[in-house]
Design an enzyme around this catalytic site. Structure first.
Site, PDB file in Angstrom:
ATOM      1  N   HIS A 141       0.858  -1.179   0.000  1.00  0.00           N
ATOM      2  CA  HIS A 141       0.000   0.000   0.000  1.00  0.00           C
ATOM      3  C   HIS A 141       0.899   1.235   0.000  1.00  0.00           C
ATOM      4  CE1 HIS A 141      -2.793   2.975   1.746  1.00  0.00           C
ATOM      5  NE2 HIS A 141      -3.785   2.162   1.438  1.00  0.00           N
ATOM      6  N   ASP A 218       2.987  -4.631   8.150  1.00  0.00           N
ATOM      7  CA  ASP A 218       1.764  -3.841   8.044  1.00  0.00           C
ATOM      8  C   ASP A 218       0.601  -4.809   8.176  1.00  0.00           C
ATOM      9  OD1 ASP A 218      -0.537  -2.607   7.142  1.00  0.00           O
ATOM     10  OD2 ASP A 218       0.371  -1.709   5.362  1.00  0.00           O
ATOM     11  N   GLN A 221      -4.591  -5.313   7.032  1.00  0.00           N
ATOM     12  CA  GLN A 221      -5.544  -6.230   6.402  1.00  0.00           C
ATOM     13  C   GLN A 221      -5.583  -7.600   7.066  1.00  0.00           C
ATOM     14  OE1 GLN A 221      -7.712  -5.380   4.142  1.00  0.00           O
ATOM     15  NE2 GLN A 221      -6.888  -3.306   3.982  1.00  0.00           N
ATOM     16  N   LYS A 244     -10.437  -1.205  10.801  1.00  0.00           N
ATOM     17  CA  LYS A 244     -10.473  -2.440  10.017  1.00  0.00           C
ATOM     18  C   LYS A 244     -10.636  -3.681  10.888  1.00  0.00           C
ATOM     19  CE  LYS A 244      -8.131  -0.360   6.152  1.00  0.00           C
ATOM     20  NZ  LYS A 244      -7.154  -0.431   5.058  1.00  0.00           N
ATOM     21  N   CYS A 382      -4.705   2.280  -3.723  1.00  0.00           N
ATOM     22  CA  CYS A 382      -3.447   2.814  -3.159  1.00  0.00           C
ATOM     23  C   CYS A 382      -2.288   1.850  -3.399  1.00  0.00           C
ATOM     24  CB  CYS A 382      -3.596   3.122  -1.675  1.00  0.00           C
ATOM     25  SG  CYS A 382      -4.756   4.461  -1.348  1.00  0.00           S
TER      26      CYS A 382
END
Length: 587
Positions: A141, A218, A221, A244, A382
């Protein structure tokens, strides 16, 4: 002496006993799912962008503001004590959720993006020097690209990128060869937001640690889909966002091993991150407060804690099985639809199916799904470098969460099949430039044309009818010859591909003419509205026209996505900028 409560003495939070996984019962916890969109029951498949919130989270934030709000840590009154307790209990819940070794390793941020910026700035300031290297992947991203890119620029270091296969899987052989004495950090996503690829993080961490290189994951997700145990992974840094994992927006977490965080300088200054200040020198507070400048987002930290409670109370194994079924059903159904191609076919995926429809722009697919009450995401997500590798401007992305059902997946697939069947190849115009005809003015002035549009849009209230009218306008748009579709005529800032050619009318120094084209039907319609407003009009009338105010009057600001509004604004800006240049040349 520390001004903060002793974290080790905070009361222990006992996780709720897991309950069964009943989707129909869980859906009742999410008020937003009970509504209709364009007269159709909402099917929300945009969970990779943001998940919906259960009433327990909404209620906790409301209760905090109604009963307990005050600033934290330094107040001696009852409300401050309550707010501090609630805030630090939320930190404890995050520690348990991540499996962190201690509370000092849990830093509250505004979200994953701020967490990456904090880490890239502070880590590189302490450890990165000219000639060093930071490794990211081609799946990242923008939020896990640009901060490291900027850090490398400032430190005169090098950014290296792990290649990705056509299936959307990282090339670990290439990664292993990249690791060397100059590597200072490996920063990769746990799960790809664009494709749903689950990266082999255990192997990535193992290979990096062999070379003494720390790893950042990261987890934006990943955190909402399966259990995270940062100690079992032995990962050095991990980040995720509250919105999220069914929590509030504006709150997130950066986990870091204490030994790393101790060596990193603060990211921002002021407020709680200070231990002592004089005009001669300042000393920093202890972890984690060293990285939490200013009044924190107390209410949303409380909401995040409740969201994590909600997740932890579920049977996570059943949850994973349910989400795996959703993905498998969606994949199987989409593979059977003629004209639909899935993008990203990694062996290990979670929560996402990205695809394109032959002869139809992603933005049109998304708009048509929306008219049926189905919310998906379209665009580059993104991840522009990844899209460029696949030769795409973007995809349609359907993403799933615990409250989605197999019936919703089938409804989505049925509607998509109808949409794909309606797609028609766009005819190319191979006219030579000498035969090109620019459109005549549609009215005496832009204001006169605007009134004609306004009469229709004022009369029609239903967005479906307005949408169809815009599409019909696009169908009547004069074709732009292929020879004009050059990089010079490309309009940047649009989610779809747009070309715009401007000129002054032959024999006139003050009249502007233009041709415009796009690969997206909805954008062609909006472009046709601009063309009818301005082509063949005087430059002074074009320059003076309030485009943004006019489209607000038509209600397009409330019915078009931000990306489409931005694209429309880019087209209008280019036309008005050209008109002003014509006026300057007339002087």
């Amino acid at each position: 002496m520390s001004l903060q409560p002793t974290l080790e003495l905070m009361p222990k939070v006992v996780p709720a006993k897991p309950v069964g996984f009943d989707v129909s019962r869980l859906r009742k916890d999410f008020p937003i799912l009970q509504q209709s969109i364009h007269g159709k029951p909402l099917v929300y498949l945009d969970n990779a962008a943001s998940t919906q919130k259960p009433r327990q989270v909404i209620g906790a934030i409301k209760d905090y503001y109604e009963k307990d709000h005050a600033n934290v840590h330094r107040g001696v009154h009852e409300l401050s004590e309550r707010a501090t307790k609630a805030f630090e209990e939320a930190r404890l819940k995050v520690q348990k959720f991540l499996g962190a070794g201690c509370l000092r390793e849990v830093i509250f941020t505004r979200g994953t993006t701020e967490a990456v910026n904090l880490l890239a700035h502070s880590f590189s300031k302490a450890h990165v020097h000219p000639g060093d290297e930071i490794i990211i992947s081609a799946l990242e991203h923008h939020s896990n690209i640009v901060p490291w890119q900027m850090a490398c620029h400032e430190k005169r270091a090098n950014l290296r990128v792990i290649p990705v296969s056509d299936a959307g899987e990282l090339d670990l052989g290439a990664f292993e060869k990249m690791l060397g004495p100059q590597t200072k950090m490996v920063a990769v996503s746990h799960v790809s937001n664009a494709l749903g690829t689950v990266n082999p993080i255990e192997r990535i961490i193992e290979l990096a640690h062999r070379k003494g290189v720390p790893v950042f994951l990261d987890g934006a997700q990943a955190a909402g889909h399966f259990r995270i145990d940062v100690r079992a992974l032995d990962v050095d840094f991990y980040a995720f966002s509250g919105h999220k994992v069914f929590g509030p927006t504006g709150i997130g977490v950066l986990y870091g091993k204490a030994r790393h965080l101790e060596l990193m300088p603060p990211y921002q200054y002021g407020g709680d991150m200070i231990q002592y200040v004089s005009f001669e020198k300042t000393s920093w507070n202890e972890l984690p407060y060293k990285f939490e400048a200013g009044t924190p987002n107390i209410a949303d930290a409380v909401g995040l804690g409740v969201a994590l409670d909600y997740l932890e109370a579920l049977d996570r194994d059943q949850l994973q099985r349910h989400e795996r079924q959703l993905l498998q059903r969606a994949t199987q159904r989409l593979e059977q639809i003629p004209g639909v191609r899935i993008v990203g076919t990694a062996q290990e995926k979670v929560g996402v199916v990205a695809f394109v429809v032959q002869d139809m722009a992603p933005v049109d697919v998304g708009a048509k799904l929306d008219l049926e009450g189905i919310a998906v995401r379209t665009g580059h997500h993104c991840c522009q470098p990844l899209m460029e590798q696949f030769g795409l401007t973007g995809t349609v992305r359907a993403s799933f969460a615990l409250y989605n059902t197999l019936e919703e997946v089938d409804q989505f697939a049925d509607v998509l099949a109808t949409i794909a069947q309606s797609a028609t190849p766009r005819q190319q115009n191979h006219q030579p430039l000498t035969d090109v005809r620019y459109p005549s003015p549609a009215g005496a002035s832009p204001d006169a044309v605007a009134e004609e549009f306004a009469e229709f849009f004022d009369f029609v209230e239903d967005w479906t009818e307005k949408y169809q009218h815009i599409i019909e306008l696009g169908e009547k748009l004069p074709a732009m010859p292929e020879v004009m579709k050059t990089e010079v005529n490309r309009v940047k800032g649009c989610q779809s591909t747009v070309y715009l050619n401007l000129r002054t009318q032959p024999g006139s120094r003050s009249v502007v003419e233009f041709l415009v084209d796009s690969d997206a039907d909805i954008v062609r319609g909006l472009a046709a509205m601009l063309e009818r407003l301005f082509s063949g009009q005087k430059a002074s009338a074009i320059a003076d026209f309030d485009v943004q105010g006019y489209f607000r009057r038509l209600g397009l600001d409330s019915n078009l996505s931000m990306g489409r509004r931005n694209g429309l604004a880019e087209m209008a800006d280019r036309v008005q900028h050209f008109a002003r240049q014509v006026m300057e040349n007339e002087k």
